[in-house]
Design an enzyme around this catalytic site. Structure first.
Site, mmCIF file in Angstrom:
data_model
loop_
_atom_site.group_PDB
_atom_site.id
_atom_site.type_symbol
_atom_site.label_atom_id
_atom_site.label_comp_id
_atom_site.label_asym_id
_atom_site.label_seq_id
_atom_site.Cartn_x
_atom_site.Cartn_y
_atom_site.Cartn_z
ATOM 1 N N TYR A 1 0.871 -1.177 0.000
ATOM 2 C CA TYR A 1 0.000 0.000 0.000
ATOM 3 C C TYR A 1 0.907 1.226 0.000
ATOM 4 C CZ TYR A 1 -4.170 -2.792 0.884
ATOM 5 O OH TYR A 1 -5.205 -3.673 0.763
ATOM 6 N N HIS B 1 -17.261 -1.888 3.442
ATOM 7 C CA HIS B 1 -15.898 -1.965 3.984
ATOM 8 C C HIS B 1 -15.849 -2.797 5.259
ATOM 9 C CE1 HIS B 1 -11.805 -0.705 4.975
ATOM 10 N NE2 HIS B 1 -12.227 -0.434 6.194
#
Length: 641
Positions: free
Chosen positions: A231, A413
């Protein structure tokens, strides 16, 4: 595999359907293809608006189209380096066991195509009902093109049900010729998976303003780390005195050659309460990343592999810039590099389309679901543990305008153990419609998805978000929180017109959770720490997770009073600032204790549990009497054990 589906004609009876399928199979067996145009009408070459690479090297490229009137998906598969065949299909979570497959294989002389399935051991079997229908096969200088179609729902129990939400596509490449389908050894194949949303909404593209400008938020010249998952965070600063604009559209900008590595991207706006943010360009999990970047969490744009450009409705736009808006943005890119390429350079990002001509409404983003708190936890070893988050009627009554709001997009999410997520709208005590649902949800594939139908929410409505978790690979409780090893249950809904309501979430009342810990400590041989100095996380880590403790926790989450967070963007709660109780205290004790526990525990033990939680002698006596009556009924009537 098929359990639910889109509305279509009823399935024929299984016996009649199987007889017909077996007769057809005896005549046709598998289609023999000579790599030429075949029967059926193939879609036009430009008929496939959606495209995704299946493998990291882009040797397999999938394009598709959705026909809602026919309830059919048309696939076009480009095999750039044809060898001796391939497997393509779908399964629950990307596994090759219990999968629904289209198989192309060659014995070195002839090529075959057909519909197959794999059992729990990964052994391939020819399907008696051929539902992958080959329409065309031809070679070009690019490679081999296969065009085939598949109905959403086939009424075949061996087939995967194509439904809204995430679909786990799987593939395998045959390196050697095989003489039969049964000779294919799945474990020896070069194989992988790709996640997509197959059933894209059929939404017309709105007209864009003439004064539209673009801004590219890109991380420059990143050397992608030679590891499977990275990430990457990059900070961007808008020009000083950047005026208020509306974002009306955004799309990905992918560096050529990295289409199979750039997995998903998000642009976050930072909190306006800080005057400045440090510049940063590096891994998001690095110890060198400034802590202040954690305050950049307001989503402006999100894209995932397979997604197209995102358009706002003609009447609304997402505001950024101007007074009260931070000029700092954070770009986050997820690189998926399973082949561990070294030295690969990337400058991907997201292109924003914005206008100074403000539209009629500001679009807003609201958080639904559970509060980020450790009081909501999942025991270890659970295959499908459910948690519910509520946006109650009391909150929508005071926070929404009389004309309501209109939800047009949604981003679900969770963290690593999330498996299913759904948000439903309830009105006047009845479920009215599903806002968004994903029965094959993956935390590794999160995107903002346009809804097929705009959902209107009015004052007094209730929004319930439910998440299912799998913790079979964990030996400690998983608590709610911000860490990737903690859990979340959130639906970021995109709506208009924007209101002051930014967060509408809940959690179980912490006082009742503490009573749960006291109960566990009293009715188990093992000791757990219930002292005030111990945190909720520490107390959960001390719970012995036997059947009794699991069942009591499930009942607690289902029926205990909740703490409601009905918050403005400033984190101030809307008045009245009180918690929402779904059940009265006495109702809670009766439902929470009597039904799940009286079936498994003696009446005396049930009454003692009530006494421990309620500290109410009158209620204890009432429950003891009810417990005796239940025990008598269970002895005289059919056993409920």
């Amino acid at each position: 595999m098929q359990t639910t589906g889109n509305k279509r004609s009823p399935c024929p009876s299984f016996r009649l359907r199987e007889v017909a399928s077996m007769y057809f199979t005896m005549i046709m067996v598998f289609l023999v293809i000579l790599v030429v145009a075949l029967q059926g009408t193939a879609p036009r070459e430009n008929y496939f608006p959606y495209k995704v690479p299946l493998d990291p090297q882009s040797f397999l490229e999938l394009s598709w189209n959705v026909s809602y009137p026919e309830q059919v998906v048309h696939f076009q598969l480009l095999v750039k380096e044809p060898k001796f065949g391939l497997l393509f299909g779908m399964s629950d979570r990307g596994e090759f066991e219990n999968a629904d497959l289209a198989v192309l294989w060659s014995d070195g002389h002839r090529s075959y195509f057909g519909d197959a399935w794999s059992d729990e051991k990964g052994q391939l079997h020819m399907d008696s009902q051929q539902d992958y229908q080959l329409l065309k096969a031809h070679r070009t200088p690019e490679g081999l093109y296969l065009v085939f179609k598949r109905a959403f729902s086939t009424c075949d129990p061996k087939d995967y049900l194509i439904e809204d939400g995430t679909v786990h596509l799987i593939y395998g490449i045959l390196e050697q010729p095989v003489h039969s389908l049964q000779a294919i050894n799945i474990s020896a194949l070069h194989k992988g998976l790709q996640r997509v949303q197959l059933l894209k909404p059929n939404i017309s593209i709105p007209e864009l303003p003439r004064d539209m400008k673009t801004m590219e938020i890109r991380a420059p010249d990143v050397i992608i780390p030679s590891q499977e998952t990275t990430y990457w965070c990059y900070m961007v600063e808008l020009p000083d005195s950047f005026p208020r604009h509306h974002i009306v559209m955004y799309e990905p900008v992918i560096t050529a050659g990295n289409e199979a590595i750039v997995h998903h991207m998000e642009v976050f706006q930072c909190a306006a309460e800080f005057d400045s943010f440090p510049h940063y360009n590096g891994p998001c999990d690095s110890k060198m990343k400034p802590d202040r970047l954690n305050y950049c969490r307001h989503v402006l744009a999100a894209w995932a592999m397979g997604a197209q450009a995102f358009y706002y409705p003609e009447e609304a736009g997402l505001a950024f810039g101007g007074p009260g808006s931070s000029k700092y943005l954070r770009l986050e890119i997820h690189y998926h590099n399973p082949l561990v390429f070294k030295g690969r350079q990337d400058s991907s990002g997201i292109r924003l389309y914005y206008t100074a001509t403000l539209r009629r409404y500001d679009a807003g983003i609201m958080e639904l679901g559970l509060v980020y708190t450790p009081v909501m936890a999942i025991p270890p070893g659970e295959a499908g543990f459910l948690l519910n988050g509520y946006c109650t009627d009391k909150c929508t009554q005071v926070a929404l305008p009389p004309a309501g709001i209109h939800i047009f997009a949604s981003q679900l999410h969770t963290h690593l153990t999330g498996r299913k997520v759904v948000t439903i709208l309830s009105r006047e005590g009845r479920e009215r419609e599903v806002v968004n649902a994903d029965n094959h949800y993956s935390p590794h594939f999160q995107e903002i998805r346009m809804l097929k139908k705009v959902v209107s929410v009015f004052p007094g409505d209730v929004l319930i978000t439910t998440c299912m978790y799998n913790t079979e690979d964990r030996n400690q409780a998983t608590v709610g929180g911000f860490s990737i090893t903690d859990e979340m249950c959130v639906n970021y809904v995109h709506y208009y017109p924007q209101t002051q309501l930014e967060l509408c979430k809940s959690a179980v009342d912490s006082g009742y959770l503490q009573r749960y810990f006291n109960l566990v400590n009293r009715f188990n041989d093992e000791e757990i720490c219930t002292c005030p100095q111990a945190s909720v996380t520490q107390q959960f880590s001390s719970v012995p997770w036997n059947v009794f403790n699991r069942d009591v926790l499930k009942s607690l989450y289902d029926f205990a009073p909740i703490s409601m967070h009905c918050n403005e963007s400033s984190a101030v709660r809307f008045p009245p600032n009180n918690d929402d109780f779904r059940l009265t205290q006495n109702e809670f004790f009766i439902v929470f204790l009597m039904w799940p526990l009286a079936q498994k525990n003696s009446a005396i033990r049930t009454a003692l549990i009530v006494a421990e939680l309620s500290r109410d002698p009158e209620l204890e006596a009432q429950m003891l009497l009810q417990g005796r009556r239940y025990r008598l009924r269970s002895l005289l009537g059919p056993s409920r054990e």
